[in-house]
Enzyme design. Structure first.
Site, PDB file in Angstrom:
ATOM      1  N   LYS A  66       0.824  -1.219   0.000  1.00  0.00           N
ATOM      2  CA  LYS A  66       0.000   0.000   0.000  1.00  0.00           C
ATOM      3  C   LYS A  66       0.861   1.273   0.000  1.00  0.00           C
ATOM      4  CE  LYS A  66      -4.035  -2.096   2.187  1.00  0.00           C
ATOM      5  NZ  LYS A  66      -5.007  -2.054   3.287  1.00  0.00           N
ATOM      6  N   ASP A 102      -9.871   2.531   2.953  1.00  0.00           N
ATOM      7  CA  ASP A 102      -9.952   1.745   4.196  1.00  0.00           C
ATOM      8  C   ASP A 102     -10.676   2.514   5.303  1.00  0.00           C
ATOM      9  OD1 ASP A 102      -8.753  -0.599   3.352  1.00  0.00           O
ATOM     10  OD2 ASP A 102      -6.734   0.044   3.902  1.00  0.00           O
TER      11      ASP A 102
HETATM   12  N1  NAP Z   1     -10.492  -5.391   7.541  1.00  0.00           N
HETATM   13  C1  NAP Z   1      -9.772  -4.696   6.673  1.00  0.00           C
HETATM   14  O1  NAP Z   1     -10.282  -4.304   5.609  1.00  0.00           O
HETATM   15  C2  NAP Z   1      -8.342  -4.337   7.002  1.00  0.00           C
HETATM   16  C3  NAP Z   1      -7.702  -3.322   6.266  1.00  0.00           C
HETATM   17  C4  NAP Z   1      -6.366  -2.993   6.602  1.00  0.00           C
HETATM   18  C5  NAP Z   1      -5.720  -3.681   7.631  1.00  0.00           C
HETATM   19  N2  NAP Z   1      -6.377  -4.666   8.315  1.00  0.00           N
HETATM   20  C6  NAP Z   1      -5.699  -5.405   9.439  1.00  0.00           C
HETATM   21  O2  NAP Z   1      -5.097  -4.468  10.321  1.00  0.00           O
HETATM   22  C7  NAP Z   1      -3.992  -5.077  10.991  1.00  0.00           C
HETATM   23  C8  NAP Z   1      -2.771  -4.147  11.020  1.00  0.00           C
HETATM   24  O3  NAP Z   1      -2.270  -3.953   9.703  1.00  0.00           O
HETATM   25  P1  NAP Z   1      -1.110  -2.871   9.360  1.00  0.00           P
HETATM   26  O4  NAP Z   1      -1.044  -2.807   7.882  1.00  0.00           O
HETATM   27  O5  NAP Z   1      -1.299  -1.613  10.137  1.00  0.00           O
HETATM   28  O6  NAP Z   1       0.208  -3.574   9.927  1.00  0.00           O
HETATM   29  P2  NAP Z   1       1.593  -2.843  10.311  1.00  0.00           P
HETATM   30  O7  NAP Z   1       1.775  -1.574   9.560  1.00  0.00           O
HETATM   31  O8  NAP Z   1       2.625  -3.912  10.224  1.00  0.00           O
HETATM   32  O9  NAP Z   1       1.417  -2.418  11.868  1.00  0.00           O
HETATM   33  C9  NAP Z   1       1.301  -3.417  12.849  1.00  0.00           C
HETATM   34  C10 NAP Z   1       0.852  -2.798  14.164  1.00  0.00           C
HETATM   35  O10 NAP Z   1       0.571  -3.873  15.067  1.00  0.00           O
HETATM   36  C11 NAP Z   1       1.391  -3.726  16.237  1.00  0.00           C
HETATM   37  N3  NAP Z   1       1.715  -5.085  16.707  1.00  0.00           N
HETATM   38  C12 NAP Z   1       2.113  -6.136  15.969  1.00  0.00           C
HETATM   39  N4  NAP Z   1       2.245  -7.232  16.743  1.00  0.00           N
HETATM   40  C13 NAP Z   1       1.924  -6.849  18.011  1.00  0.00           C
HETATM   41  C14 NAP Z   1       1.875  -7.530  19.264  1.00  0.00           C
HETATM   42  N5  NAP Z   1       2.171  -8.819  19.368  1.00  0.00           N
HETATM   43  N6  NAP Z   1       1.507  -6.816  20.350  1.00  0.00           N
HETATM   44  C15 NAP Z   1       1.191  -5.509  20.263  1.00  0.00           C
HETATM   45  N7  NAP Z   1       1.217  -4.811  19.102  1.00  0.00           N
HETATM   46  C16 NAP Z   1       1.588  -5.483  17.982  1.00  0.00           C
HETATM   47  C17 NAP Z   1       2.587  -2.916  15.797  1.00  0.00           C
HETATM   48  O11 NAP Z   1       3.170  -2.299  16.928  1.00  0.00           O
HETATM   49  P3  NAP Z   1       4.682  -1.707  16.874  1.00  0.00           P
HETATM   50  O12 NAP Z   1       4.579  -0.384  16.172  1.00  0.00           O
HETATM   51  O13 NAP Z   1       5.065  -1.577  18.290  1.00  0.00           O
HETATM   52  O14 NAP Z   1       5.492  -2.722  16.116  1.00  0.00           O
HETATM   53  C18 NAP Z   1       1.912  -1.914  14.831  1.00  0.00           C
HETATM   54  O15 NAP Z   1       1.244  -0.898  15.550  1.00  0.00           O
HETATM   55  C19 NAP Z   1      -3.768  -6.405  10.277  1.00  0.00           C
HETATM   56  O16 NAP Z   1      -4.313  -7.460  11.076  1.00  0.00           O
HETATM   57  C20 NAP Z   1      -4.538  -6.277   8.985  1.00  0.00           C
HETATM   58  O17 NAP Z   1      -5.001  -7.529   8.514  1.00  0.00           O
HETATM   59  C21 NAP Z   1      -7.679  -5.003   8.021  1.00  0.00           C
END
Ligand code: NAP
Length: 270
Positions: A66, A102
């Protein structure tokens, strides 16, 4: 030949977008094809360029591209520029336009269950998904929006970015205080089945827990939220369908009815 659309990611075999867009197209009588395209990191930009050069009409972008797609577009919408990420591309008069649907997808799904105005909202996570939904959430004028993240500095940076858009603050999980009408999990912790270090009194009476992740069974966060007393618990399948509906509207100029498609998709998950 019908207009061609794609979802591009790596991996992308799991994507539900072809199911959703095929259902929208049947419902609205639109003639189009919609496929998955898995592009390896070295091939992302060239693969997209080939698709559009060969007459492709538009595509959705998913993990992990993205942010790269935002650099590839010739023009970004305001919401995509704020998100720093693009999930929807199409060929406009001035070249490739990049948008991010989103946030509007999340807000539309949430508003089916809760009016956001004057609510206390907690956003967990400060990655791409959190940044993408921040501006549309603040546009609903919640009483307060708190961003909490494992790396507290990232939460602080996100709050600073959004400072002009509403009442937004940040903290580490350990510093969470008070209760919230809505707690949104935008972390990827549920992907690994992990829970978050959340305090006991997190939800107000009637509070709603929303996990952007979805699946056949309740996610780790939604199970945790049940134990913490959240009255309503929703996963991100509705957000997925709503963000797709907004992309479909941008591409085709027609607003599909999301409710039957969400039901069919839920059924298909088993
Ligand atoms: N339903 C939908 O249409 C949709 C759309 C977009 C995304 N999503 C979902 O949203 C989620 C996040 O996506 P993203 O793109 O933002 O990922 P990302 O950019 O990799 O960010 C991950 C986030 O999760 C935190 N994190 C990861 N593992 C963790 C743990 N064990 N404990 C606490 N915090 C943790 C990270 O914290 P740190 O900064 O401390 O590493 C960061 O804030 C995913 O599950 C994705 O599938 C869903």
């Amino acid at each position: 030949m019908p207009d061609r659309y794609l979802v591009v990611g790596h991996p992308v075999a799991h994507s539900k977008s072809p199911f959703i867009h095929a259902a929208f197209a049947r419902q609205t009588g639109q003639s189009l094809s919609y496929d998955r395209l898995d592009l390896a990191p070295d091939d992302f930009e060239s693969g997209l360029a080939d698709f559009f050069a060969l007459g492709g009409a538009g595509c959705n972008i998913t993990v992990p591209y993205k942010e790269r797609a935002a650099g590839f577009a010739n023009r970004l919408t305001e919401r995509a520029a704020f998100a720093g990420a693009v999930n929807t591309l199409w060929l406009g008069d001035e070249g490739l336009v990049g948008d991010n649907t989103d946030g509007v997808g999340l807000v539309r799904d949430l508003k089916r269950h809760l009016a956001l105005r004057d609510r206390r909202v907690l956003l967990l996570g400060a990655g791409g998904a959190a940044r993408g939904v921040l501006a549309p959430l603040l546009a609903e004028q919640p009483a307060q929006l708190v961003i909490a993240n494992r790396s507290a500095d990232k939460a602080a940076a996100l709050a600073e970015l959004a400072a002009g858009l509403g009442r937004v603050e940040s903290c580490a999980y350990e510093a969470l205080d008070g209760d919230f009408d809505l707690v949104i999990n935008a972390t990827s912790a549920s992907l690994a089945g992990e829970t978050l270090p959340l305090p006991e009194a997190l939800f107000s009476q009637g509070g709603l827990a929303y996990d952007m992740m979805y699946g056949q069974a309740p996610t780790a966060f939604l199970r945790q939220a049940e134990q913490l007393g959240a009255a309503v618990r929703l996963d991100g399948l509705g957000m997925l369908v709503e963000q797709a509906a907004e992309a479909f509207r941008l591409w085709r100029g027609v607003q599909p009815d999301t409710a039957p498609v969400l039901l069919a998709l839920r059924d298909s998950l088993g």
